[in-house]
Scaffold this active site. Structure first.
Site, mmCIF file in Angstrom:
data_model
loop_
_atom_site.group_PDB
_atom_site.id
_atom_site.type_symbol
_atom_site.label_atom_id
_atom_site.label_comp_id
_atom_site.label_asym_id
_atom_site.label_seq_id
_atom_site.Cartn_x
_atom_site.Cartn_y
_atom_site.Cartn_z
ATOM 1 N N ASP A 1 34.532 45.287 41.829
ATOM 2 C CA ASP A 1 33.721 44.043 42.083
ATOM 3 C C ASP A 1 33.102 45.317 43.599
ATOM 4 O OD1 ASP A 1 32.465 42.125 40.521
ATOM 5 O OD2 ASP A 1 34.241 41.056 41.069
ATOM 6 N N CYS B 1 33.255 36.476 43.403
ATOM 7 C CA CYS B 1 31.911 36.669 43.310
ATOM 8 C C CYS B 1 31.036 36.614 44.393
ATOM 9 C CB CYS B 1 31.173 37.283 41.919
ATOM 10 S SG CYS B 1 32.159 37.982 40.965
ATOM 11 N N CYS C 1 39.033 47.216 41.596
ATOM 12 C CA CYS C 1 39.481 45.963 41.218
ATOM 13 C C CYS C 1 38.264 45.649 40.668
ATOM 14 C CB CYS C 1 40.355 44.464 42.330
ATOM 15 S SG CYS C 1 39.888 44.348 44.386
ATOM 16 N N CYS D 1 30.175 42.804 37.656
ATOM 17 C CA CYS D 1 30.020 42.030 36.316
ATOM 18 C C CYS D 1 28.573 40.581 36.401
ATOM 19 C CB CYS D 1 31.553 40.287 36.129
ATOM 20 S SG CYS D 1 31.267 39.669 37.650
#
Lengths: 162, 385
Positions: free
Chosen positions: A36, A108, A34, A64
Protein backbone atom coordinates in the site's frame (compact mmCIF):
# COMPACT_ATOMS: atom_id res chain seq x y z
CA UNK A 1 -14.31 -10.80 2.45
CA UNK A 2 -17.14 -8.41 1.82
CA UNK A 3 -16.87 -4.77 0.90
CA UNK A 4 -19.77 -2.38 1.47
CA UNK A 5 -21.62 -0.86 -1.48
CA UNK A 6 -20.05 2.48 -0.57
CA UNK A 7 -16.52 1.05 -0.75
CA UNK A 8 -17.24 -0.50 -4.13
CA UNK A 9 -18.81 2.73 -5.35
CA UNK A 10 -15.74 4.79 -4.39
CA UNK A 11 -13.46 2.14 -5.89
CA UNK A 12 -15.45 2.28 -9.09
CA UNK A 13 -15.65 6.08 -9.25
CA UNK A 14 -12.78 7.46 -7.24
CA UNK A 15 -13.02 11.19 -6.42
CA UNK A 16 -10.10 13.61 -6.71
CA UNK A 17 -7.64 11.11 -8.14
CA UNK A 18 -4.38 11.95 -9.86
CA UNK A 19 -1.62 14.45 -9.21
CA UNK A 20 -2.60 17.98 -8.24
CA UNK A 21 -1.24 20.89 -10.26
CA UNK A 22 0.30 23.59 -8.10
CA UNK A 23 -0.08 21.72 -4.83
CA UNK A 24 1.15 23.22 -1.56
CA UNK A 25 2.34 19.97 0.01
CA UNK A 26 2.28 16.21 -0.42
CA UNK A 27 2.03 13.51 2.26
CA UNK A 28 3.64 10.21 1.29
CA UNK A 29 2.83 7.14 3.36
CA UNK A 30 3.02 3.37 3.06
CA UNK A 31 5.57 1.13 1.48
CA UNK A 32 5.38 -0.74 -1.78
CA UNK A 33 6.87 -3.77 -0.05
CA UNK A 34 3.74 -4.23 2.04
CA UNK A 35 1.47 -3.42 -0.83
CA UNK A 36 0.00 0.00 0.00
CA UNK A 37 1.37 3.38 -0.98
CA UNK A 38 -0.61 6.60 -0.82
CA UNK A 39 0.48 10.05 -1.91
CA UNK A 40 -1.92 12.81 -0.91
CA UNK A 41 -1.57 16.28 -2.43
CA UNK A 42 -3.15 19.35 -0.82
CA UNK A 43 -3.51 22.92 -1.93
CA UNK A 44 -3.90 25.34 0.99
CA UNK A 45 -5.42 28.79 0.49
CA UNK A 46 -6.95 31.43 2.70
CA UNK A 47 -10.70 31.71 2.65
CA UNK A 48 -12.70 34.99 2.83
CA UNK A 49 -12.24 35.07 6.60
CA UNK A 50 -8.48 34.58 6.33
CA UNK A 51 -8.54 30.98 7.58
CA UNK A 52 -6.30 28.44 5.90
CA UNK A 53 -8.40 25.81 4.16
CA UNK A 54 -7.68 22.82 1.96
CA UNK A 55 -9.01 24.36 -1.23
CA UNK A 56 -8.07 21.40 -3.39
CA UNK A 57 -6.89 17.87 -2.82
CA UNK A 58 -5.91 14.82 -4.84
CA UNK A 59 -4.13 11.51 -4.43
CA UNK A 60 -2.25 8.71 -6.12
CA UNK A 61 -2.52 5.26 -4.58
CA UNK A 62 -1.00 1.86 -5.14
CA UNK A 63 -3.14 -0.56 -3.25
CA UNK A 64 -6.20 -2.72 -2.95
CA UNK A 65 -9.86 -1.87 -3.32
CA UNK A 66 -10.01 -0.60 0.26
CA UNK A 67 -6.89 1.55 -0.17
CA UNK A 68 -8.36 3.22 -3.24
CA UNK A 69 -11.77 3.72 -1.62
CA UNK A 70 -10.25 5.21 1.56
CA UNK A 71 -8.06 7.55 -0.52
CA UNK A 72 -11.14 8.74 -2.32
CA UNK A 73 -13.11 9.15 0.91
CA UNK A 74 -10.43 11.01 2.84
CA UNK A 75 -10.09 13.45 -0.05
CA UNK A 76 -13.81 14.13 0.08
CA UNK A 77 -13.79 14.56 3.83
CA UNK A 78 -10.84 16.97 3.83
CA UNK A 79 -11.77 19.13 0.86
CA UNK A 80 -12.81 22.61 1.93
CA UNK A 81 -11.92 21.99 5.57
CA UNK A 82 -9.75 24.31 7.67
CA UNK A 83 -6.43 22.84 8.75
CA UNK A 84 -7.54 22.19 12.35
CA UNK A 85 -10.71 20.50 11.02
CA UNK A 86 -8.68 18.36 8.65
CA UNK A 87 -6.23 17.36 11.37
CA UNK A 88 -9.18 16.12 13.42
CA UNK A 89 -10.21 13.61 10.70
CA UNK A 90 -9.48 10.09 11.99
CA UNK A 91 -9.23 6.71 10.35
CA UNK A 92 -12.48 5.83 12.12
CA UNK A 93 -14.17 8.74 10.33
CA UNK A 94 -12.91 7.44 6.98
CA UNK A 95 -14.00 3.88 7.70
CA UNK A 96 -17.44 4.78 9.03
CA UNK A 97 -18.15 7.14 6.12
CA UNK A 98 -17.55 4.11 3.91
CA UNK A 99 -20.02 2.05 5.92
CA UNK A 100 -17.20 0.12 7.56
CA UNK A 101 -14.27 -1.95 6.29
CA UNK A 102 -13.45 -5.62 6.72
CA UNK A 103 -11.29 -5.93 9.89
CA UNK A 104 -8.25 -7.02 7.88
CA UNK A 105 -8.56 -3.82 5.82
CA UNK A 106 -8.80 -1.31 8.67
CA UNK A 107 -5.14 -0.40 8.16
CA UNK A 108 -6.12 1.11 4.79
CA UNK A 109 -8.24 3.73 6.52
CA UNK A 110 -5.32 4.42 8.87
CA UNK A 111 -3.12 4.91 5.82
CA UNK A 112 -5.56 7.46 4.40
CA UNK A 113 -5.78 9.44 7.64
CA UNK A 114 -1.98 9.26 7.97
CA UNK A 115 -1.49 10.60 4.44
CA UNK A 116 -3.67 13.61 5.22
CA UNK A 117 -1.78 14.11 8.45
CA UNK A 118 1.56 13.99 6.66
CA UNK A 119 0.47 16.39 3.95
CA UNK A 120 -0.54 18.97 6.57
CA UNK A 121 2.68 18.30 8.51
CA UNK A 122 4.73 18.91 5.36
CA UNK A 123 2.77 22.07 4.61
CA UNK A 124 3.34 23.55 8.06
CA UNK A 125 6.96 22.49 8.11
CA UNK A 126 7.58 23.93 4.63
CA UNK A 127 6.20 27.26 5.79
CA UNK A 128 8.30 27.28 8.95
CA UNK A 129 5.22 27.11 11.09
CA UNK A 130 4.67 25.64 14.47
CA UNK A 131 3.49 22.04 14.35
CA UNK A 132 0.68 21.03 16.70
CA UNK A 133 1.85 18.29 19.12
CA UNK A 134 -0.77 15.82 17.91
CA UNK A 135 0.51 16.14 14.35
CA UNK A 136 4.10 15.84 15.46
CA UNK A 137 3.42 12.71 17.50
CA UNK A 138 1.70 11.04 14.57
CA UNK A 139 4.53 12.00 12.25
CA UNK A 140 7.08 10.47 14.61
CA UNK A 141 5.04 7.31 14.98
CA UNK A 142 4.86 6.97 11.17
CA UNK A 143 8.60 7.45 10.83
CA UNK A 144 9.24 4.76 13.43
CA UNK A 145 6.83 2.35 11.74
CA UNK A 146 8.45 2.91 8.38
CA UNK A 147 11.86 2.20 9.83
CA UNK A 148 10.63 -1.04 11.39
CA UNK A 149 9.12 -2.11 8.09
CA UNK A 150 12.30 -1.42 6.21
CA UNK A 151 14.24 -3.54 8.69
CA UNK A 152 11.72 -6.34 8.46
CA UNK A 153 11.82 -6.43 4.71
CA UNK A 154 15.49 -5.72 4.18
CA UNK A 155 16.30 -9.37 3.56
CA UNK A 156 13.39 -9.60 1.13
CA UNK A 157 14.41 -6.47 -0.70
CA UNK A 158 18.01 -7.52 -1.09
CA UNK A 159 17.05 -10.96 -2.27
CA UNK A 160 14.51 -9.61 -4.71
CA UNK A 161 16.93 -7.03 -6.02
CA UNK A 162 16.96 -8.25 -9.59
CA UNK B 1 -21.77 -6.17 -14.80
CA UNK B 2 -21.57 -7.50 -18.32
CA UNK B 3 -24.34 -9.92 -19.26
CA UNK B 4 -22.01 -12.88 -19.80
CA UNK B 5 -19.38 -13.16 -17.13
CA UNK B 6 -16.15 -14.82 -18.19
CA UNK B 7 -14.73 -17.36 -15.77
CA UNK B 8 -10.94 -17.49 -15.88
CA UNK B 9 -10.36 -18.87 -12.40
CA UNK B 10 -10.44 -22.61 -13.07
CA UNK B 11 -7.51 -23.24 -10.72
CA UNK B 12 -9.75 -22.12 -7.87
CA UNK B 13 -12.55 -24.40 -8.94
CA UNK B 14 -14.35 -25.49 -12.10
CA UNK B 15 -17.96 -25.69 -13.19
CA UNK B 16 -19.55 -29.13 -13.07
CA UNK B 17 -19.71 -30.75 -16.48
CA UNK B 18 -23.20 -31.75 -17.65
CA UNK B 19 -22.17 -35.40 -17.91
CA UNK B 20 -20.95 -35.28 -14.33
CA UNK B 21 -24.21 -33.85 -13.02
CA UNK B 22 -26.15 -36.52 -14.92
CA UNK B 23 -23.98 -39.30 -13.50
CA UNK B 24 -24.54 -38.08 -9.93
CA UNK B 25 -28.28 -37.43 -10.06
CA UNK B 26 -29.52 -40.99 -9.36
CA UNK B 27 -27.38 -41.08 -6.22
CA UNK B 28 -29.12 -38.04 -4.80
CA UNK B 29 -32.55 -39.59 -5.31
CA UNK B 30 -33.36 -43.27 -5.93
CA UNK B 31 -29.92 -44.69 -5.16
CA UNK B 32 -29.58 -43.50 -1.62
CA UNK B 33 -28.22 -46.70 -0.09
CA UNK B 34 -25.34 -46.88 2.35
CA UNK B 35 -22.59 -48.83 0.63
CA UNK B 36 -21.96 -50.83 3.82
CA UNK B 37 -25.53 -52.22 3.95
CA UNK B 38 -26.16 -55.83 3.00
CA UNK B 39 -29.46 -55.27 1.20
CA UNK B 40 -29.95 -54.32 -2.41
CA UNK B 41 -29.82 -50.58 -1.75
CA UNK B 42 -26.45 -51.01 -0.12
CA UNK B 43 -25.21 -53.38 -2.79
CA UNK B 44 -26.03 -50.94 -5.56
CA UNK B 45 -24.22 -48.10 -3.79
CA UNK B 46 -21.27 -50.38 -3.18
CA UNK B 47 -21.17 -51.39 -6.84
CA UNK B 48 -21.20 -47.73 -7.91
CA UNK B 49 -18.26 -46.95 -5.65
CA UNK B 50 -16.25 -49.92 -6.84
CA UNK B 51 -16.93 -49.06 -10.45
CA UNK B 52 -15.72 -45.52 -9.79
CA UNK B 53 -12.64 -46.86 -8.03
CA UNK B 54 -11.78 -49.11 -10.95
CA UNK B 55 -12.13 -46.40 -13.55
CA UNK B 56 -10.04 -43.94 -11.52
CA UNK B 57 -7.33 -46.57 -11.00
CA UNK B 58 -7.23 -47.08 -14.75
CA UNK B 59 -6.56 -43.39 -15.44
CA UNK B 60 -3.18 -43.66 -13.71
CA UNK B 61 -2.51 -47.32 -14.35
CA UNK B 62 -2.78 -48.62 -10.79
CA UNK B 63 -4.87 -51.23 -8.94
CA UNK B 64 -8.37 -50.28 -7.74
CA UNK B 65 -7.42 -51.38 -4.21
CA UNK B 66 -4.79 -48.63 -4.20
CA UNK B 67 -7.39 -45.82 -4.43
CA UNK B 68 -8.67 -44.33 -1.16
CA UNK B 69 -11.57 -41.89 -1.38
CA UNK B 70 -11.31 -38.71 0.69
CA UNK B 71 -13.10 -35.39 1.02
CA UNK B 72 -10.67 -33.80 -1.43
CA UNK B 73 -7.01 -33.11 -2.04
CA UNK B 74 -6.50 -31.33 1.29
CA UNK B 75 -7.55 -34.44 3.17
CA UNK B 76 -5.57 -36.67 0.79
CA UNK B 77 -2.44 -34.56 1.45
CA UNK B 78 -2.99 -34.74 5.20
CA UNK B 79 -3.62 -38.47 5.10
CA UNK B 80 -0.46 -39.03 3.06
CA UNK B 81 1.79 -36.91 5.28
CA UNK B 82 0.40 -37.38 8.77
CA UNK B 83 -0.81 -40.90 8.08
CA UNK B 84 2.69 -41.94 7.04
CA UNK B 85 4.23 -40.12 10.02
CA UNK B 86 1.91 -41.84 12.51
CA UNK B 87 2.66 -45.25 10.98
CA UNK B 88 6.45 -44.74 11.06
CA UNK B 89 7.22 -42.87 14.28
CA UNK B 90 10.95 -43.58 14.01
CA UNK B 91 11.28 -41.47 10.83
CA UNK B 92 11.47 -37.82 11.82
CA UNK B 93 12.44 -35.91 8.67
CA UNK B 94 10.42 -34.69 5.68
CA UNK B 95 11.57 -33.17 2.39
CA UNK B 96 9.22 -30.80 0.57
CA UNK B 97 9.48 -27.56 -1.41
CA UNK B 98 8.74 -23.91 -0.69
CA UNK B 99 6.02 -23.76 -3.32
CA UNK B 100 3.71 -26.55 -2.18
CA UNK B 101 0.01 -26.07 -1.63
CA UNK B 102 -0.84 -25.00 1.92
CA UNK B 103 -2.39 -28.41 2.57
CA UNK B 104 1.10 -29.91 2.26
CA UNK B 105 3.06 -27.01 3.78
CA UNK B 106 0.82 -26.66 6.80
CA UNK B 107 0.65 -30.42 7.40
CA UNK B 108 4.47 -30.41 7.40
CA UNK B 109 4.56 -27.41 9.70
CA UNK B 110 2.13 -29.14 12.04
CA UNK B 111 4.58 -32.05 12.32
CA UNK B 112 7.48 -29.63 12.67
CA UNK B 113 5.77 -28.11 15.70
CA UNK B 114 5.73 -31.64 17.13
CA UNK B 115 9.44 -32.23 16.79
CA UNK B 116 9.84 -33.23 13.15
CA UNK B 117 12.50 -31.73 10.94
CA UNK B 118 11.38 -30.44 7.57
CA UNK B 119 13.63 -29.48 4.65
CA UNK B 120 11.88 -26.90 2.46
CA UNK B 121 13.70 -27.04 -0.85
CA UNK B 122 14.30 -23.84 -2.79
CA UNK B 123 13.12 -23.65 -6.36
CA UNK B 124 14.66 -21.88 -9.33
CA UNK B 125 13.22 -18.68 -10.79
CA UNK B 126 10.74 -20.66 -12.87
CA UNK B 127 9.57 -22.55 -9.79
CA UNK B 128 11.29 -25.84 -10.53
CA UNK B 129 12.61 -28.16 -7.84
CA UNK B 130 16.05 -29.48 -8.68
CA UNK B 131 16.02 -33.32 -8.43
CA UNK B 132 19.65 -33.28 -7.26
CA UNK B 133 18.58 -31.12 -4.33
CA UNK B 134 16.07 -33.80 -3.34
CA UNK B 135 18.83 -36.38 -3.47
CA UNK B 136 21.06 -34.29 -1.21
CA UNK B 137 18.27 -33.60 1.26
CA UNK B 138 17.30 -37.24 1.86
CA UNK B 139 18.64 -38.67 5.11
CA UNK B 140 18.47 -42.05 6.83
CA UNK B 141 15.52 -40.89 8.91
CA UNK B 142 13.60 -39.29 6.02
CA UNK B 143 9.96 -40.28 6.28
CA UNK B 144 8.72 -38.80 3.03
CA UNK B 145 9.43 -36.59 0.06
CA UNK B 146 6.41 -34.50 -1.01
CA UNK B 147 6.68 -32.44 -4.20
CA UNK B 148 3.67 -31.28 -6.17
CA UNK B 149 3.13 -32.37 -9.78
CA UNK B 150 2.19 -28.93 -11.08
CA UNK B 151 1.99 -25.62 -9.25
CA UNK B 152 -1.47 -24.16 -8.65
CA UNK B 153 -0.37 -20.52 -8.80
CA UNK B 154 2.20 -20.33 -11.58
CA UNK B 155 1.62 -23.63 -13.40
CA UNK B 156 5.21 -24.88 -13.34
CA UNK B 157 5.49 -28.65 -13.83
CA UNK B 158 7.86 -30.43 -11.47
CA UNK B 159 10.20 -33.26 -12.55
CA UNK B 160 8.13 -35.87 -10.75
CA UNK B 161 9.55 -38.82 -12.70
CA UNK B 162 13.15 -37.96 -11.85
CA UNK B 163 12.37 -37.18 -8.22
CA UNK B 164 10.42 -40.44 -7.95
CA UNK B 165 13.38 -42.44 -9.24
CA UNK B 166 15.68 -40.82 -6.68
CA UNK B 167 13.23 -41.65 -3.90
CA UNK B 168 12.91 -45.22 -5.13
CA UNK B 169 16.71 -45.65 -5.08
CA UNK B 170 16.85 -44.36 -1.53
CA UNK B 171 13.79 -46.29 -0.40
CA UNK B 172 11.91 -43.16 0.67
CA UNK B 173 8.17 -42.88 -0.03
CA UNK B 174 7.28 -40.14 -2.52
CA UNK B 175 4.05 -38.16 -2.39
CA UNK B 176 2.81 -35.75 -5.02
CA UNK B 177 -0.16 -33.39 -4.89
CA UNK B 178 -1.60 -33.68 -8.38
CA UNK B 179 -4.64 -31.51 -7.73
CA UNK B 180 -3.93 -29.29 -10.73
CA UNK B 181 -1.98 -31.71 -12.91
CA UNK B 182 -4.25 -34.76 -12.91
CA UNK B 183 -6.13 -35.04 -16.18
CA UNK B 184 -3.99 -32.31 -17.76
CA UNK B 185 -0.50 -33.74 -18.04
CA UNK B 186 0.97 -37.24 -17.81
CA UNK B 187 1.77 -38.27 -14.30
CA UNK B 188 4.25 -41.14 -14.06
CA UNK B 189 2.31 -42.94 -11.33
CA UNK B 190 4.95 -45.68 -11.46
CA UNK B 191 7.40 -43.22 -9.89
CA UNK B 192 5.02 -42.16 -7.14
CA UNK B 193 3.92 -43.88 -3.92
CA UNK B 194 1.19 -41.47 -2.86
CA UNK B 195 -0.81 -39.10 -5.06
CA UNK B 196 -3.57 -36.64 -4.17
CA UNK B 197 -6.42 -35.68 -6.48
CA UNK B 198 -9.45 -33.44 -6.10
CA UNK B 199 -12.66 -33.66 -8.14
CA UNK B 200 -13.63 -30.01 -8.21
CA UNK B 201 -10.52 -28.95 -10.15
CA UNK B 202 -11.66 -31.35 -12.83
CA UNK B 203 -15.23 -30.22 -13.54
CA UNK B 204 -16.36 -32.56 -10.81
CA UNK B 205 -18.08 -31.90 -7.48
CA UNK B 206 -16.57 -30.22 -4.42
CA UNK B 207 -15.92 -32.28 -1.30
CA UNK B 208 -14.48 -35.40 -2.88
CA UNK B 209 -11.09 -36.62 -4.03
CA UNK B 210 -8.78 -39.55 -3.66
CA UNK B 211 -5.38 -40.58 -2.45
CA UNK B 212 -3.53 -43.21 -4.43
CA UNK B 213 -1.61 -45.36 -1.96
CA UNK B 214 0.85 -47.78 -3.52
CA UNK B 215 0.47 -51.32 -2.23
CA UNK B 216 2.93 -51.86 0.61
CA UNK B 217 2.85 -48.25 1.84
CA UNK B 218 1.59 -48.28 5.42
CA UNK B 219 -0.52 -45.35 6.65
CA UNK B 220 -2.35 -44.68 9.90
CA UNK B 221 -5.88 -43.38 9.39
CA UNK B 222 -6.62 -39.84 10.51
CA UNK B 223 -10.26 -40.64 11.31
CA UNK B 224 -11.42 -43.35 13.66
CA UNK B 225 -14.72 -44.98 12.85
CA UNK B 226 -16.37 -47.81 11.00
CA UNK B 227 -13.29 -48.81 9.03
CA UNK B 228 -14.35 -47.75 5.55
CA UNK B 229 -11.81 -47.60 2.71
CA UNK B 230 -9.82 -50.54 4.07
CA UNK B 231 -9.66 -48.83 7.42
CA UNK B 232 -7.88 -45.78 5.98
CA UNK B 233 -10.81 -43.42 5.82
CA UNK B 234 -13.79 -44.09 8.05
CA UNK B 235 -17.10 -42.42 7.36
CA UNK B 236 -20.02 -43.38 5.13
CA UNK B 237 -18.91 -42.91 1.55
CA UNK B 238 -20.01 -39.84 -0.38
CA UNK B 239 -21.58 -41.94 -3.12
CA UNK B 240 -22.79 -39.16 -5.44
CA UNK B 241 -19.47 -37.37 -5.02
CA UNK B 242 -17.43 -40.47 -5.77
CA UNK B 243 -19.54 -41.26 -8.83
CA UNK B 244 -19.15 -37.64 -9.96
CA UNK B 245 -15.40 -37.75 -9.42
CA UNK B 246 -15.09 -40.83 -11.61
CA UNK B 247 -17.32 -39.32 -14.30
CA UNK B 248 -15.24 -36.12 -14.27
CA UNK B 249 -12.01 -38.12 -14.56
CA UNK B 250 -13.37 -40.23 -17.42
CA UNK B 251 -14.42 -37.07 -19.22
CA UNK B 252 -11.09 -35.34 -18.65
CA UNK B 253 -9.08 -38.30 -19.88
CA UNK B 254 -11.34 -38.98 -22.86
CA UNK B 255 -11.13 -35.41 -24.17
CA UNK B 256 -7.60 -34.66 -23.05
CA UNK B 257 -6.16 -34.86 -26.54
CA UNK B 258 -8.40 -32.08 -27.77
CA UNK B 259 -8.77 -29.96 -24.63
CA UNK B 260 -5.13 -29.77 -23.55
CA UNK B 261 -3.76 -28.46 -26.88
CA UNK B 262 -6.60 -25.92 -26.95
CA UNK B 263 -5.72 -24.69 -23.45
CA UNK B 264 -2.05 -24.55 -24.41
CA UNK B 265 -3.00 -22.40 -27.36
CA UNK B 266 -4.98 -20.08 -25.09
CA UNK B 267 -2.01 -19.85 -22.76
CA UNK B 268 0.33 -18.80 -25.58
CA UNK B 269 -2.24 -16.31 -26.82
CA UNK B 270 -2.60 -14.86 -23.34
CA UNK B 271 1.16 -14.58 -22.90
CA UNK B 272 1.62 -12.89 -26.27
CA UNK B 273 -1.25 -10.50 -25.69
CA UNK B 274 -0.48 -9.55 -22.10
CA UNK B 275 3.28 -9.21 -22.61
CA UNK B 276 2.57 -6.38 -25.08
CA UNK B 277 1.54 -4.26 -22.10
CA UNK B 278 4.58 -2.41 -20.71
CA UNK B 279 5.83 -3.34 -17.24
CA UNK B 280 4.60 -6.94 -17.21
CA UNK B 281 6.43 -10.09 -16.21
CA UNK B 282 5.49 -13.71 -16.69
CA UNK B 283 5.75 -15.66 -13.45
CA UNK B 284 6.64 -19.30 -13.96
CA UNK B 285 7.95 -21.17 -16.95
CA UNK B 286 6.81 -20.41 -20.47
CA UNK B 287 7.17 -24.01 -21.66
CA UNK B 288 7.27 -26.43 -18.72
CA UNK B 289 3.83 -25.48 -17.51
CA UNK B 290 0.39 -26.86 -16.92
CA UNK B 291 -1.70 -25.90 -19.93
CA UNK B 292 -4.39 -23.99 -18.05
CA UNK B 293 -2.52 -21.68 -15.67
CA UNK B 294 -0.66 -18.48 -16.47
CA UNK B 295 0.53 -15.90 -13.96
CA UNK B 296 1.59 -12.31 -14.64
CA UNK B 297 2.77 -9.39 -12.54
CA UNK B 298 1.98 -5.80 -13.45
CA UNK B 299 4.31 -3.07 -12.23
CA UNK B 300 2.75 -0.18 -10.36
CA UNK B 301 -0.59 -1.76 -9.53
CA UNK B 302 -1.92 -4.02 -6.86
CA UNK B 303 -3.50 -7.38 -7.62
CA UNK B 304 -6.65 -7.16 -5.56
CA UNK B 305 -7.67 -3.91 -7.27
CA UNK B 306 -6.94 -5.57 -10.58
CA UNK B 307 -9.16 -8.54 -9.76
CA UNK B 308 -11.95 -6.24 -8.59
CA UNK B 309 -11.74 -4.06 -11.71
CA UNK B 310 -11.81 -7.13 -13.92
CA UNK B 311 -14.80 -8.41 -11.97
CA UNK B 312 -16.63 -5.20 -12.80
CA UNK B 313 -15.93 -5.87 -16.44
CA UNK B 314 -17.32 -9.36 -16.03
CA UNK B 315 -14.04 -11.25 -15.83
CA UNK B 316 -13.22 -13.58 -12.93
CA UNK B 317 -9.52 -14.14 -12.16
CA UNK B 318 -7.38 -14.24 -9.02
CA UNK B 319 -4.24 -12.80 -7.47
CA UNK B 320 -1.41 -13.73 -5.12
CA UNK B 321 -1.38 -10.21 -3.74
CA UNK B 322 -0.89 -9.74 -0.01
CA UNK B 323 -4.02 -7.64 0.15
CA UNK B 324 -6.10 -10.60 -0.93
CA UNK B 325 -4.70 -12.98 1.63
CA UNK B 326 -5.98 -13.21 5.19
CA UNK B 327 -2.51 -12.66 6.69
CA UNK B 328 -1.56 -9.80 4.32
CA UNK B 329 1.55 -11.66 3.15
CA UNK B 330 2.18 -12.00 -0.57
CA UNK B 331 2.00 -15.47 -2.11
CA UNK B 332 4.70 -17.81 -0.80
CA UNK B 333 5.10 -19.16 -4.34
CA UNK B 334 5.89 -15.75 -5.85
CA UNK B 335 8.29 -15.01 -3.00
CA UNK B 336 9.98 -18.40 -3.53
CA UNK B 337 10.58 -17.72 -7.24
CA UNK B 338 12.04 -14.35 -6.18
CA UNK B 339 9.48 -12.09 -7.77
CA UNK B 340 10.36 -8.67 -6.31
CA UNK B 341 7.83 -7.91 -3.59
CA UNK B 342 6.50 -4.85 -5.40
CA UNK B 343 5.71 -7.08 -8.39
CA UNK B 344 4.36 -9.90 -6.20
CA UNK B 345 1.63 -7.47 -5.08
CA UNK B 346 0.61 -6.95 -8.68
CA UNK B 347 0.13 -10.56 -9.68
CA UNK B 348 -2.76 -11.94 -11.68
CA UNK B 349 -3.52 -15.61 -12.25
CA UNK B 350 -5.56 -16.55 -15.27
CA UNK B 351 -6.71 -20.16 -15.44
CA UNK B 352 -8.74 -21.55 -18.29
CA UNK B 353 -10.92 -24.63 -18.45
CA UNK B 354 -12.63 -27.00 -20.87
CA UNK B 355 -15.52 -24.52 -21.24
CA UNK B 356 -13.26 -21.53 -22.02
CA UNK B 357 -13.66 -20.18 -25.54
CA UNK B 358 -11.34 -18.26 -27.80
CA UNK B 359 -13.82 -15.35 -27.72
CA UNK B 360 -13.48 -15.23 -23.93
CA UNK B 361 -9.70 -15.18 -24.12
CA UNK B 362 -9.85 -12.38 -26.68
CA UNK B 363 -12.37 -10.45 -24.61
CA UNK B 364 -9.97 -10.63 -21.67
CA UNK B 365 -7.11 -9.43 -23.89
CA UNK B 366 -9.27 -6.52 -25.03
CA UNK B 367 -10.16 -5.49 -21.50
CA UNK B 368 -6.87 -5.97 -19.65
CA UNK B 369 -4.86 -3.06 -21.16
CA UNK B 370 -7.47 -0.48 -20.23
CA UNK B 371 -7.91 -1.86 -16.70
CA UNK B 372 -4.14 -1.79 -16.17
CA UNK B 373 -4.00 1.73 -17.57
CA UNK B 374 -6.81 2.94 -15.28
CA UNK B 375 -5.12 1.57 -12.20
CA UNK B 376 -1.73 2.91 -13.21
CA UNK B 377 -3.27 6.34 -13.72
CA UNK B 378 -4.16 6.47 -10.03
CA UNK B 379 -0.91 4.88 -8.85
CA UNK B 380 2.08 6.93 -7.73
CA UNK B 381 4.34 4.49 -9.59
CA UNK B 382 4.39 5.37 -13.24
CA UNK B 383 5.40 2.83 -15.85
CA UNK B 384 7.09 4.00 -19.00
CA UNK B 385 5.20 2.97 -22.13
Amino acid sequence: MMYTEKVIEHFRNPRNMGKLEGYSAVGKVGNIVCGDVMWLYIKVEEDAEGREVISDISWETFGCTAAIATSSMVSELAKGKTLPEAIAITNQDVASELGGLPPVKMHCSALAADALNEAIYEYLKGHGREIPPVLKRRHERLEAEMKKLEERYRAFLEEAGS
Amino acid sequence: MDPDPIYLDNSATTPLAGEVIASMEPYFSDEYGNASSLHRFGRRAHAAIEEARASLAETIGVEPSEIVFTSGATEADNLAIKGLAFAHPEKRHIVTSRIEHHAVLHACRWLEERGYEVTYLDVDRAGRVEPEAVKEAIRDDTLLVSIMAGNNEIGTIEPIGEIGEICKERGVPFHTDAGQAYGKVDIPAGSVDLLSVSAHKLNGPKGVGFLYVRKGIRLSPLLSGGGHERGLRSGTENVPGIVGLAAAARLAFSERETVVPRLRGFRERLIEGVMRIPGVRLNGDRKESLPHIVNFSFAGIEGESLVMRLDERGIAASTGSACSSPNLEPSHVLVAIRVPLSMAHGSLRISTGRQTTEEEVDRFLEVIPSVVEELRAISPFKVEG
